[in-house]
Design a protein around this motif. Structure first.
Motif, PDB file in Angstrom:
ATOM      1  N   ASP A   1       0.788  -1.136  -0.146  1.00  0.00           N
ATOM      2  CA  ASP A   1       0.061  -0.191  -0.093  1.00  0.00           C
ATOM      3  C   ASP A   1       0.774   1.315   0.006  1.00  0.00           C
ATOM      4  O   ASP A   1       0.718   2.394   0.531  1.00  0.00           O
ATOM      5  N   ALA A   2       2.242   1.101  -0.520  1.00  0.00           N
ATOM      6  CA  ALA A   2       2.929   2.262  -0.354  1.00  0.00           C
ATOM      7  C   ALA A   2       2.396   3.338  -1.502  1.00  0.00           C
ATOM      8  O   ALA A   2       1.598   3.057  -2.383  1.00  0.00           O
ATOM      9  N   SER A   3       2.773   4.819  -1.188  1.00  0.00           N
ATOM     10  CA  SER A   3       2.221   5.809  -1.969  1.00  0.00           C
ATOM     11  C   SER A   3       3.150   5.939  -3.202  1.00  0.00           C
ATOM     12  O   SER A   3       4.099   5.297  -3.257  1.00  0.00           O
ATOM     13  N   PRO A   4       2.306   6.500  -4.161  1.00  0.00           N
ATOM     14  CA  PRO A   4       3.485   6.609  -5.508  1.00  0.00           C
ATOM     15  C   PRO A   4       4.756   7.385  -5.075  1.00  0.00           C
ATOM     16  O   PRO A   4       5.964   7.214  -5.577  1.00  0.00           O
ATOM     17  N   GLN A   5       4.841   8.388  -4.173  1.00  0.00           N
ATOM     18  CA  GLN A   5       6.048   8.992  -3.761  1.00  0.00           C
ATOM     19  C   GLN A   5       6.887   8.238  -3.069  1.00  0.00           C
ATOM     20  O   GLN A   5       8.109   8.106  -3.233  1.00  0.00           O
ATOM     21  N   GLU A   6       6.549   7.061  -2.070  1.00  0.00           N
ATOM     22  CA  GLU A   6       7.332   6.060  -1.760  1.00  0.00           C
ATOM     23  C   GLU A   6       7.892   5.265  -2.741  1.00  0.00           C
ATOM     24  O   GLU A   6       9.008   4.631  -2.604  1.00  0.00           O
ATOM     25  N   ILE A   7       7.175   4.720  -3.617  1.00  0.00           N
ATOM     26  CA  ILE A   7       7.473   3.760  -4.664  1.00  0.00           C
ATOM     27  C   ILE A   7       8.581   4.571  -5.670  1.00  0.00           C
ATOM     28  O   ILE A   7       9.553   3.892  -5.996  1.00  0.00           O
ATOM     29  N   SER A   8       8.345   5.779  -5.655  1.00  0.00           N
ATOM     30  CA  SER A   8       9.184   6.574  -6.508  1.00  0.00           C
ATOM     31  C   SER A   8      10.698   6.672  -6.091  1.00  0.00           C
ATOM     32  O   SER A   8      11.659   6.299  -6.435  1.00  0.00           O
ATOM     33  N   LEU A   9      10.496   7.118  -4.604  1.00  0.00           N
ATOM     34  CA  LEU A   9      11.866   6.733  -3.838  1.00  0.00           C
ATOM     35  C   LEU A   9      12.548   5.543  -3.559  1.00  0.00           C
ATOM     36  O   LEU A   9      13.723   5.495  -3.747  1.00  0.00           O
ATOM     37  N   ARG A  10      11.677   4.689  -3.727  1.00  0.00           N
ATOM     38  CA  ARG A  10      12.068   3.279  -3.496  1.00  0.00           C
ATOM     39  C   ARG A  10      13.022   2.801  -4.796  1.00  0.00           C
ATOM     40  O   ARG A  10      14.136   1.940  -4.706  1.00  0.00           O
TER      41      ARG A  10
END
Lengths: 72, 239
Positions: A45-54
């Motif tokens: 359930d990560a946010s798009p921002q978290e996925i981008s950072l990841r």
């Protein structure tokens, strides 16, 4: 083609066991072996921002193939 | 187009304006043919000029390029026709440009682009040139008399890559990659003798000796470090 029927049935059984454990909120009996090598993994359930950072962090571990460059 | 312009030979940089235009509109393409060989020849300190520019692109990219060319005032001499060879001929500043969507051994333009190497012309232009192994495969597939000099240049270039890999790579696999690709592309069982000799001079790792024992027709096991001699002898026996 590459797996025997027995290997394929084993893989499907592991997936079913994982799915059941996931629905119960229990640890997966057959976790992804690569997870312990990837400290950047984010929850589903990560946010798009978290996925981008990841993704940026992951590329430090496993960068895309580099092109060869020359100067004319 | 004047006769002198049609017959004149060019370098890749001579098409800079055209290639800059393709880059500016975001077209993915790969330079193939004589200009591509010339780019690699230049890296060897040689010159190989060609009259025209051949570029390989997926169908959609060809369409975008033709649309841009038409609007930019370039003469489109021939558009690809249904059920015929997918090639378009353009004239740019008196020079011939051919846009293809397929070649003898280059049947996947997207894959060729992914493997292409970038040649930087000036500060702003990066020209994708097909990988030398892809070019070599294509030239060997066609194997016309006029392609023989190009094949020779490409063989020399990839041989230098193989030697450089033995000079500078530490990963056992990466040390062998160019030489292995050369054998795959040419379909030869053994390396050219001179290349094998140069690689043998630079052999360091267990994988190097195992590889050379297999692909150097004149390999002398006596040069093998003692700890690997048994397995190298076995490879020679099975060869």
């Amino acid at each position: 083609m590459f797996k025997t029927p027995e290997q394929e049935e084993r893989a499907m059984a592991e997936r079913r066991a994982n799915e059941e454990a996931k629905q119960k909120g229990e640890p997966l009996p057959f976790p992804n072996l690569w997870d312990f090598l990837d400290p950047t993994k984010v929850p589903e359930d990560a946010s798009p921002q978290e996925i981008s950072l990841r993704y940026r962090e992951f590329c430090k571990i496993c960068p895309p193939r580099k092109r060869i460059h020359y100067t004319v | 187009m004047s006769t002198s312009q049609a017959d004149s030979l060019h370098r890749l940089a001579d098409f800079k304006g055209f290639l800059q235009g393709l880059q500016d509109i975001g077209v993915e393409y790969s330079v193939i043919g004589g200009q591509a060989v010339g780019a690699y020849a230049h890296r060897l300190g040689r010159e190989s000029l060609s009259r025209d520019l051949d570029i390989l692109a997926v169908s959609e990219a060809m369409e975008r390029a033709l649309l841009w060319a038409g609007r930019s005032g370039f003469l489109v001499r021939k558009r690809p026709q249904p059920r015929s060879i997918p090639v378009a001929f353009l004239e740019w500043e008196g020079r011939e440009v051919n846009i293809l969507t397929s070649s003898a051994a280059l049947t996947d333009p997207a894959a060729v682009f992914d493997a292409a190497r970038f040649f930087h012309v000036g500060d702003d232009l990066a020209v994708p040139v097909a990988d030398p192994f892809d070019l070599l495969r294509d030239k060997l597939r066609v194997n016309r008399e006029k392609d023989r000099p190009h094949i020779a240049i490409l063989l020399d270039f990839v041989a230098e890559e193989a030697v450089q890999a033995f000079e500078s790579e530490t990963d056992p696999r990466l040390r062998l990659t160019p030489a292995r690709k050369l054998l795959r592309v040419t379909g030869q069982r053994f390396l050219p003798a001179e290349l094998a000799r140069r690689l043998t001079e630079r052999a360091r790792t267990r994988a190097d000796y195992r590889f050379l024992a297999d692909v150097d027709e004149a390999f002398d096991p006596a040069i093998t470090p003692s700890q690997w001699l048994d397995e190298v002898t076995e490879i020679l026996r099975k060869r």
